[in-house]
Design an enzyme around this catalytic site. Structure first.
Site, PDB file in Angstrom:
ATOM      1  N   HIS A 122     -44.797 -30.967   1.856  1.00 50.15           N
ATOM      2  CA  HIS A 122     -45.955 -30.071   1.833  1.00 50.15           C
ATOM      3  C   HIS A 122     -45.405 -28.649   1.752  1.00 50.15           C
ATOM      4  CE1 HIS A 122     -49.436 -27.899   3.506  1.00 50.15           C
ATOM      5  NE2 HIS A 122     -50.150 -28.959   3.178  1.00 50.15           N
ATOM      6  N   ASP A 199     -41.796 -32.953  10.131  1.00 51.56           N
ATOM      7  CA  ASP A 199     -43.180 -32.565   9.928  1.00 51.56           C
ATOM      8  C   ASP A 199     -44.016 -33.814  10.215  1.00 51.56           C
ATOM      9  OD1 ASP A 199     -45.696 -32.235   8.894  1.00 51.56           O
ATOM     10  OD2 ASP A 199     -45.046 -31.327   7.012  1.00 51.56           O
ATOM     11  N   LYS A 225     -56.048 -32.972  12.434  1.00 56.68           N
ATOM     12  CA  LYS A 225     -55.871 -34.231  11.688  1.00 56.68           C
ATOM     13  C   LYS A 225     -55.884 -35.434  12.630  1.00 56.68           C
ATOM     14  CE  LYS A 225     -52.896 -32.080   8.172  1.00 56.68           C
ATOM     15  NZ  LYS A 225     -53.759 -31.878   7.011  1.00 56.68           N
ATOM     16  N   CYS A 366     -51.240 -29.428  -1.851  1.00 57.04           N
ATOM     17  CA  CYS A 366     -50.252 -28.485  -1.299  1.00 57.04           C
ATOM     18  C   CYS A 366     -48.838 -29.065  -1.379  1.00 57.04           C
ATOM     19  CB  CYS A 366     -50.589 -28.087   0.138  1.00 57.04           C
ATOM     20  SG  CYS A 366     -52.186 -27.324   0.295  1.00 57.04           S
TER      21      CYS A 366
HETATM   22  N1  C6P Z   1     -52.142 -31.427   4.575  1.00 53.72           N
HETATM   23  C1  C6P Z   1     -53.753 -32.403   3.073  1.00 53.72           C
HETATM   24  O1  C6P Z   1     -54.883 -32.487   2.574  1.00 53.72           O
HETATM   25  P1  C6P Z   1     -51.941 -27.452   8.436  1.00 53.72           P
HETATM   26  O2  C6P Z   1     -52.711 -26.986   7.256  1.00 53.72           O
HETATM   27  O3  C6P Z   1     -50.978 -26.419   8.929  1.00 53.72           O
HETATM   28  O4  C6P Z   1     -52.779 -28.054   9.512  1.00 53.72           O
HETATM   29  O5  C6P Z   1     -51.064 -28.705   7.922  1.00 53.72           O
HETATM   30  C2  C6P Z   1     -50.144 -28.503   6.897  1.00 53.72           C
HETATM   31  C3  C6P Z   1     -49.497 -29.786   6.505  1.00 53.72           C
HETATM   32  C4  C6P Z   1     -48.142 -29.936   6.711  1.00 53.72           C
HETATM   33  N2  C6P Z   1     -47.506 -31.077   6.414  1.00 53.72           N
HETATM   34  C5  C6P Z   1     -48.159 -32.125   5.898  1.00 53.72           C
HETATM   35  C6  C6P Z   1     -47.400 -33.380   5.609  1.00 53.72           C
HETATM   36  C7  C6P Z   1     -49.525 -32.037   5.651  1.00 53.72           C
HETATM   37  O6  C6P Z   1     -50.165 -33.084   5.131  1.00 53.72           O
HETATM   38  C8  C6P Z   1     -50.211 -30.832   5.949  1.00 53.72           C
HETATM   39  C9  C6P Z   1     -51.671 -30.675   5.630  1.00 53.72           C
HETATM   40  C10 C6P Z   1     -53.525 -31.416   4.197  1.00 53.72           C
HETATM   41  O7  C6P Z   1     -52.831 -33.108   2.702  1.00 53.72           O
HETATM   42  C11 C6P Z   1     -54.051 -30.070   3.853  1.00 53.72           C
HETATM   43  S1  C6P Z   1     -53.188 -29.307   2.511  1.00 53.72           S
END
Ligand code: C6P
Length: 413
Positions: A122, A199, A225, A366
């Protein structure tokens, strides 16, 4: 017994209709829905004991502080952190990784040092390292992705060396659903003296995770999540490492003594939590953890494996029309199904499914280097499952997909 019908009753939003159709929510990798228990925890805080933490001597502040710290302990227990001091509250996974990049990495990495990450990250686990690479002359290396959607770890020896200081990778891919081989990567990192950042954005909500067993140094994940509110996330840091880290943000809360020209830092982990924290959402994340613990994370994983198996099987009848991504082996596959329809742009597909009440995600998720450069697509469609999803919902997805494909094929000819 894992009673999905009963679980669904805890999620008010699941009884909603969209365009007159019952909501089928299959965008859980983006954010999960919230059970009543989590929503109620927010209401209880604001109605019952709203006040600041770690400051007041009055009853409300003491109650808020106690519940805030109880939430920290619940989260520490949930990920097997050993001590609540290892849990730093941040906004989300992105902020957690930036904290590591902005503190530990800035202090410990020098020109010529290397960070190993992967082609399936990501942006949150790429862009912070790119900044560091540009500013400090650090070399980034990438574990490639195989055609099966797994990490190609056959050449780790050529990717790791004595200059590698950090191996940073996702536990589960948000595009491919791949559960990555933490053991192998961690062992290889340790052999070179490198630290490991995981991550856990997609793993912690969906499977049992124990940071001590995984032997990682840092683990980042997001509350939203895993049934918690938005705006609250977690960075786990191995205590021996946190001890040596400088603060990320500076101001109130994170200090012990302040003079006009100097200051000393608060105890761990408060040293990393400057300013008034996100009290309500932290406490509600504690409620989300209670909910998940009651379900049992092994059961959560088992349910999602079943749904994913059913989805992969159901998708087979569309195999002429779709390109599918991610490993077939369900032992290394979470509840994420990404696909690309030859005749329909993923955004059109997403819009048509939406009209049927079905929420999926269409886009690069992303993860542009993976989706655009490795899979060769500007976007994919993605369905992602959670505890409340059912085989009937998968049937509805497949039926709506068939309809959409028929419609667009008809237009193409
Ligand atoms: N992926 C998806 O639709 P945040 O936005 O900081 O809560 O999470 C970021 C993030 C980091 N690592 C991984 C593996 C992720 O999947 C995500 C968030 C969402 O896949 C939003 S782009």
């Amino acid at each position: 017994m894992f009673d999905v019908a009963k679980i669904r009753q805890d999620f008010p939003i699941l009884s909603k209709t969209v365009y007159g159709k019952p909501l089928v929510y299959l965008d859980n990798a983006a954010t999960s829905q919230k059970p009543r228990q989590v929503i109620q925890a927010l209401v209880d805080y604001y109605e019952g004991y709203n006040s600041n933490v770690h400051r007041g001597v009055h009853a409300l502040s003491m109650e808020a502080t106690q519940r805030y710290e109880e939430a920290r302990q619940k989260i520490a227990d949930f990920i097997g952190a050993g001590s609540s001091e290892a849990v730093i509250f941040v906004r989300n996974t992105t902020e957690a990784i930036n904290l590591v990049a902005g503190t530990w990495a800035v202090a410990n990495l020098k020109t010529g040092d290397e960070i190993l990450t992967t082609e399936m990250e990501h942006h949150s686990n790429l862009v912070p390292w790119q900044k560091l690479a540009k500013e400090k002359g650090i070399v980034l290396r990438f574990v490639p992705v195989t055609d099966q959607g797994t990490l190609d770890i056959s050449n780790l020896d050529s990717l790791l060396n004595e200059r590698t200081r950090l191996v940073a990778f996702n536990h589960m891919s948000n595009v491919l659903g791949t559960i990555n081989p933490v053991d192998e990567l961690t062992r290889a990192a340790r052999a070179k003296g490198a630290l490991v950042l995981l991550d856990g954005a997609q793993s912690v909500p969906h499977m049992p995770v124990n940071v001590q067993e995984l032997d990682c140094d840092f683990m980042a994940f997001s509350g939203h999540k895993m049934m918690g509110p938005t705006g609250i996330g977690v960075l786990y840091v191995k205590p021996s490492i946190m001890d040596q880290m400088e603060p990320f943000l500076r101001g109130g809360e994170m200090v012990k003594q302040v003079w006009l020209e100097d200051a000393t830092w608060n105890d761990l982990p408060m040293k990393f939590e400057a300013g008034t924290p996100n009290i309500a959402d932290t406490i509600a994340l504690g409620a989300a953890v209670d909910y998940l613990q009651a379900l049992d994370m092994s059961q959560v994983r088992q349910h999602e494996t079943q749904i994913t198996a059913y989805a992969l099987e159901s998708f087979r009848e569309l195999k002429e029309d779709l390109e599918m991504y991610g490993p077939e082996d369900l032992n290394i596959r979470g509840g994420i199904v990404s696909f690309y329809a030859h005749d329909v742009h993923p955004h059109d597909l997403g819009t048509m499914l939406d009209r049927e009440g079905i929420a999926i995600r269409a886009g690069h998720h992303c993860a542009m280097p993976l989706v655009r450069d490795r899979l060769g697509k500007a976007a994919t469609a993605r369905a992602s499952f959670y505890v409340y999803n059912t085989e009937e919902e998968v049937d509805q997805l497949v039926e709506a997909l068939k309809q959409a494909l028929r419609f667009f094929k008809g237009r193409a000819t």
